[in-house]
Design a protein around this motif. Structure first.
Motif, PDB file in Angstrom:
ATOM      1  N   GLN A  49       1.031  -1.188   0.170  1.00  0.00           N
ATOM      2  CA  GLN A  49      -0.022  -0.079  -0.046  1.00  0.00           C
ATOM      3  C   GLN A  49       0.910   1.199   0.092  1.00  0.00           C
ATOM      4  OE1 GLN A  49      -3.324   0.050  -0.143  1.00  0.00           O
ATOM      5  NE2 GLN A  49      -3.235  -2.011  -0.714  1.00  0.00           N
ATOM      6  N   LYS A  50       0.407   2.271  -0.567  1.00  0.00           N
ATOM      7  CA  LYS A  50       0.920   3.807  -0.578  1.00  0.00           C
ATOM      8  C   LYS A  50       1.786   4.024   0.696  1.00  0.00           C
ATOM      9  CE  LYS A  50      -0.053   8.301  -1.481  1.00  0.00           C
ATOM     10  NZ  LYS A  50       0.050   9.014  -0.051  1.00  0.00           N
ATOM     11  N   GLU A  51       0.781   3.829   1.669  1.00  0.00           N
ATOM     12  CA  GLU A  51       1.221   4.326   3.071  1.00  0.00           C
ATOM     13  C   GLU A  51       2.535   3.503   3.580  1.00  0.00           C
ATOM     14  OE1 GLU A  51      -2.014   3.750   2.491  1.00  0.00           O
ATOM     15  OE2 GLU A  51      -2.353   5.711   2.075  1.00  0.00           O
ATOM     16  N   SER A  52       2.447   2.296   3.294  1.00  0.00           N
ATOM     17  CA  SER A  52       3.418   1.288   3.536  1.00  0.00           C
ATOM     18  C   SER A  52       4.874   1.633   2.951  1.00  0.00           C
ATOM     19  CB  SER A  52       3.016  -0.221   3.331  1.00  0.00           C
ATOM     20  OG  SER A  52       3.808  -1.009   3.841  1.00  0.00           O
ATOM     21  N   ILE A  53       4.702   2.012   1.684  1.00  0.00           N
ATOM     22  CA  ILE A  53       5.948   2.303   0.853  1.00  0.00           C
ATOM     23  C   ILE A  53       6.367   3.497   1.605  1.00  0.00           C
ATOM     24  CG2 ILE A  53       6.505   3.147  -1.323  1.00  0.00           C
ATOM     25  CD1 ILE A  53       4.408   1.306  -2.621  1.00  0.00           C
ATOM     26  N   GLU A  54       5.659   4.569   1.768  1.00  0.00           N
ATOM     27  CA  GLU A  54       6.151   5.953   2.314  1.00  0.00           C
ATOM     28  C   GLU A  54       6.672   5.453   3.581  1.00  0.00           C
ATOM     29  OE1 GLU A  54       2.733   8.632   0.087  1.00  0.00           O
ATOM     30  OE2 GLU A  54       2.400   8.013   2.104  1.00  0.00           O
ATOM     31  N   ASN A  55       6.145   4.817   4.526  1.00  0.00           N
ATOM     32  CA  ASN A  55       6.594   4.675   5.828  1.00  0.00           C
ATOM     33  C   ASN A  55       8.081   3.800   5.722  1.00  0.00           C
ATOM     34  OD1 ASN A  55       4.691   5.835   7.128  1.00  0.00           O
ATOM     35  ND2 ASN A  55       3.549   3.847   7.476  1.00  0.00           N
ATOM     36  N   LYS A  56       8.252   2.798   4.761  1.00  0.00           N
ATOM     37  CA  LYS A  56       9.238   2.049   4.637  1.00  0.00           C
ATOM     38  C   LYS A  56      10.378   2.916   4.123  1.00  0.00           C
ATOM     39  CE  LYS A  56      11.100  -2.501   3.548  1.00  0.00           C
ATOM     40  NZ  LYS A  56      10.901  -3.795   3.045  1.00  0.00           N
ATOM     41  N   LEU A  57      10.261   4.052   3.390  1.00  0.00           N
ATOM     42  CA  LEU A  57      11.078   4.819   2.696  1.00  0.00           C
ATOM     43  C   LEU A  57      11.809   5.718   4.035  1.00  0.00           C
ATOM     44  CD1 LEU A  57       9.574   5.473  -0.851  1.00  0.00           C
ATOM     45  CD2 LEU A  57      11.902   4.407  -0.244  1.00  0.00           C
ATOM     46  N   LEU A  58      10.711   6.266   4.861  1.00  0.00           N
ATOM     47  CA  LEU A  58      11.252   7.137   5.606  1.00  0.00           C
ATOM     48  C   LEU A  58      11.904   6.319   6.979  1.00  0.00           C
ATOM     49  CD1 LEU A  58       7.697   8.961   6.373  1.00  0.00           C
ATOM     50  CD2 LEU A  58       9.890   9.926   5.397  1.00  0.00           C
ATOM     51  N   LYS A  59      11.524   5.045   7.194  1.00  0.00           N
ATOM     52  CA  LYS A  59      12.084   4.545   8.142  1.00  0.00           C
ATOM     53  C   LYS A  59      13.669   3.925   7.888  1.00  0.00           C
ATOM     54  CE  LYS A  59      12.178  -0.298  10.190  1.00  0.00           C
ATOM     55  NZ  LYS A  59      11.571  -1.569   9.913  1.00  0.00           N
ATOM     56  N   ASN A  60      13.902   3.831   6.503  1.00  0.00           N
ATOM     57  CA  ASN A  60      15.236   3.585   5.927  1.00  0.00           C
ATOM     58  C   ASN A  60      15.842   4.941   5.590  1.00  0.00           C
ATOM     59  OD1 ASN A  60      15.284   0.683   6.413  1.00  0.00           O
ATOM     60  ND2 ASN A  60      13.743   0.459   4.768  1.00  0.00           N
ATOM     61  N   GLY A  61      15.452   5.849   5.825  1.00  0.00           N
ATOM     62  CA  GLY A  61      16.337   7.318   5.502  1.00  0.00           C
ATOM     63  C   GLY A  61      16.108   7.691   4.012  1.00  0.00           C
ATOM     64  N   TYR A  62      15.219   7.176   3.201  1.00  0.00           N
ATOM     65  CA  TYR A  62      15.064   7.825   1.861  1.00  0.00           C
ATOM     66  C   TYR A  62      13.990   8.564   1.559  1.00  0.00           C
ATOM     67  CZ  TYR A  62      17.998   3.309   1.280  1.00  0.00           C
ATOM     68  OH  TYR A  62      18.930   2.507   1.220  1.00  0.00           O
ATOM     69  N   GLU A  63      14.369   9.570   0.782  1.00  0.00           N
ATOM     70  CA  GLU A  63      13.230  10.384   0.345  1.00  0.00           C
ATOM     71  C   GLU A  63      11.844   9.881  -0.400  1.00  0.00           C
ATOM     72  OE1 GLU A  63      12.470  13.538  -3.435  1.00  0.00           O
ATOM     73  OE2 GLU A  63      14.401  12.468  -3.333  1.00  0.00           O
ATOM     74  N   VAL A  64      10.927  10.224   0.058  1.00  0.00           N
ATOM     75  CA  VAL A  64       9.469   9.846  -0.304  1.00  0.00           C
ATOM     76  C   VAL A  64       9.230  10.036  -1.551  1.00  0.00           C
ATOM     77  CG1 VAL A  64       7.041   9.581   0.285  1.00  0.00           C
ATOM     78  CG2 VAL A  64       8.724   9.390   2.035  1.00  0.00           C
ATOM     79  N   SER A  65       9.548   8.997  -2.514  1.00  0.00           N
ATOM     80  CA  SER A  65       9.003   9.502  -4.060  1.00  0.00           C
ATOM     81  C   SER A  65       9.137   8.159  -4.604  1.00  0.00           C
ATOM     82  CB  SER A  65      10.259  10.520  -4.643  1.00  0.00           C
ATOM     83  OG  SER A  65      11.298   9.368  -4.651  1.00  0.00           O
ATOM     84  N   THR A  66       8.440   8.061  -6.075  1.00  0.00           N
ATOM     85  CA  THR A  66       8.402   6.959  -6.585  1.00  0.00           C
ATOM     86  C   THR A  66       9.873   6.429  -7.160  1.00  0.00           C
ATOM     87  OG1 THR A  66       7.923   8.304  -8.625  1.00  0.00           O
ATOM     88  CG2 THR A  66       5.934   7.203  -7.521  1.00  0.00           C
TER      89      THR A  66
END
Length: 192
Positions: A49-66
């Motif tokens: 899901q969109k929120e799950s992708i965003e949360n995983k990116l944030l958790k790993n220190g990456y920019e939230v983007s496609t």
């Protein structure tokens, strides 16, 4: 990432997921025809899901983007294959590895080397070809293969010791349950 960007972004991952689901189903049916047996009990699948992708990116220190999701996440498309026995898992993995148009991106055998908490499963990420009008591109699909008892254990552990929680009181018990279930699986397999 907007909802529209997300929906456009995940479309090829959905196509790759369909591709690998068909392959696994064909292998299961062919196995059944040849050996009067089938290794797979059932299959589950999902697109993150969109929120799950965003949360995983944030958790790993990456920019939230496609672009970040495309570059850093290999589990946007996922399939879980629930088998009867451990030997079935390895048979399916071997058959998938023989398919020459998919590539192995990452592989972890948590059956041979369980996680410290007792988790057992076989994870493999394949690059799956998706053909578009303007060419072909590989998209990752993570496959988790488990026996029914591994799936029971993982589902209950996730429910009781929800991931991300520190200091689960039942952790010691779950390690013991993992060993007991492994022993039970081995004993049942001897009846075949």
């Amino acid at each position: 990432m907007t909802e529209e960007e997300y929906l456009c972004f995940v479309q090829p991952y959905e196509d790759a997921l369909k591709n690998i689901r068909v392959r696994v189903d064909v292998l299961n049916q062919d196995y059944r025809r040849k050996y009067q047996n089938y290794p797979i009990h059932h299959i589950q699948h999902r697109i993150k899901q969109k929120e799950s992708i965003e949360n995983k990116l944030l958790k790993n220190g990456y920019e939230v983007s496609t672009d970040s999701a495309r570059n850093y996440l290999t589990d946007i498309a996922g399939i879980r294959v629930i088998c009867f026995f451990v030997r079935d898992i390895y048979a399916i993995v071997d058959l998938l590895k023989k398919q020459t148009d998919i590539v192995i991106i990452k592989e972890c055998d948590y059956i041979a080397a369980p996680k410290p908490n007792g988790y057992r499963s076989y994870h493999i990420v394949f690059g799956v070809p998706v053909y578009h009008t303007d060419g072909m591109e590989y998209y990752p699909v993570e496959i988790q293969l488990r026996t029914m008892s591994m799936d029971l254990w993982a589902s209950m552990e996730h429910r009781i010791c929800y991931k991300g929680k520190q200091d689960c009181k039942a952790e010691k018990a779950f390690r013991a349950y993992a060993v007991a279930l492994k022993d039970m699986e081995k004993a049942m397999e001897e009846f075949l």
